[in-house]
Write a protein that holds these residues in place. Structure first.
Motif, short mmCIF file in Angstrom:
data_model
loop_
_atom_site.label_atom_id
_atom_site.label_comp_id
_atom_site.label_asym_id
_atom_site.label_seq_id
_atom_site.Cartn_x
_atom_site.Cartn_y
_atom_site.Cartn_z
N UNK A 152 0.84 -1.20 0.00
CA UNK A 152 0.00 0.00 0.00
C UNK A 152 0.88 1.25 0.00
N UNK A 153 0.67 2.12 -0.98
CA UNK A 153 1.49 3.34 -0.97
C UNK A 153 0.62 4.59 -0.80
N UNK A 154 -0.51 4.39 -0.11
CA UNK A 154 -1.42 5.52 0.06
C UNK A 154 -1.23 6.26 1.39
N UNK A 155 -0.17 5.87 2.15
CA UNK A 155 0.06 6.51 3.45
C UNK A 155 1.31 7.38 3.42
N UNK A 156 1.14 8.68 3.19
CA UNK A 156 2.30 9.56 3.05
C UNK A 156 3.24 9.52 4.26
N UNK A 157 2.71 9.31 5.45
CA UNK A 157 3.58 9.33 6.64
C UNK A 157 4.49 8.10 6.72
N UNK A 158 4.17 7.08 5.95
CA UNK A 158 5.01 5.87 5.98
C UNK A 158 5.74 5.65 4.67
N UNK A 159 5.70 6.67 3.83
CA UNK A 159 6.31 6.54 2.51
C UNK A 159 7.81 6.26 2.64
N UNK A 160 8.25 5.16 2.06
CA UNK A 160 9.68 4.87 2.07
C UNK A 160 10.23 4.44 3.42
N UNK A 161 9.39 4.41 4.45
CA UNK A 161 9.92 4.02 5.77
C UNK A 161 8.89 3.22 6.56
N UNK A 162 8.47 2.13 5.94
CA UNK A 162 7.51 1.26 6.63
C UNK A 162 8.28 0.32 7.55
N UNK A 163 9.02 0.92 8.47
CA UNK A 163 9.84 0.09 9.35
C UNK A 163 9.20 0.00 10.72
N UNK A 164 9.62 -1.01 11.45
CA UNK A 164 9.12 -1.22 12.80
C UNK A 164 9.39 0.02 13.66
#
Ligand code: S3P
Length: 169
Positions: A114-126
């Motif tokens: 899913x790339x619809x979350x700007x706050x997690x763009x490129x950094x979907x890390x724990x």
């Protein structure tokens, strides 16, 4: 109970659970992010890119304010809507607040493609997820009930909410 407000971090299942819950209760379903996108005719990503998070938060507050007299609705809120004290005051005054939670691992799994979350763009890390969760924890905790959705089917989460609501009536 006039309305049910679903709060929680991105990927905790607010929208899918909200739709099913609304059907079960015979309530109308509203999704704050969808409303903002429709009003502005832009996606959440475009809104963040073009005007920044601050502008998005103002739009979010305006939409939340429009629910001050709502009745018979299940409202799915964006993960950051609870940051605003104005929003929290509206939520408290119009109904029952249900907070959905999930483990960071579960959230990463659910949002993987899913790339619809700007706050997690490129950094979907724990780490990113845990930090944001920690910042918001006290706001999420301020709910009538909290339900951990980790590893659960949306039908089971919905049933848990229905049981809770029945017990309150
Ligand atoms: C946000 C969550 C999103 C959306 C926006 C900001 C947040 O909603 O409102 O990207 O600050 O956590 P979902 O929780 O529905 O993903």
């Amino acid at each position: 109970m006039r309305n049910v407000i679903l709060t929680g971090f991105m990927g905790t299942g607010k929208s899918s659970v909200g739709k099913l819950l609304a059907t079960e209760l015979g309530f109308r379903f509203r999704d704050l992010d969808e409303m903002i996108e429709r009003i502005e005719n832009l996606t959440i990503n475009e809104l963040f890119e073009k005007y920044g998070e601050g502008h998005f938060r103002s739009l979010e507050e305006a939409v939340v304010r429009s629910f001050s007299d709502a009745e018979g609705m299940v409202i799915s809120t964006g993960g950051g809507a609870v940051i605003s004290h104005k929003n929290r005051a509206v939520f408290k005054s119009i109904g029952c607040i249900v907070n959905l939670t999930a483990s960071p691992e579960m959230i990463i799994e659910r949002l993987e493609h899913d790339d619809r979350r700007p706050l997690l763009k490129g950094s979907k890390t724990r780490e990113t997820i845990e930090n944001l969760m920690r910042e918001r924890e006290s706001f999420y905790a301020d709910a009538d009930i909290r339900i951990d959705t980790t590893g659960k089917k949306l039908e089971d989460v919905t049933r848990e909410i229905l049981l809770f609501l029945e017990g309150r009536d």
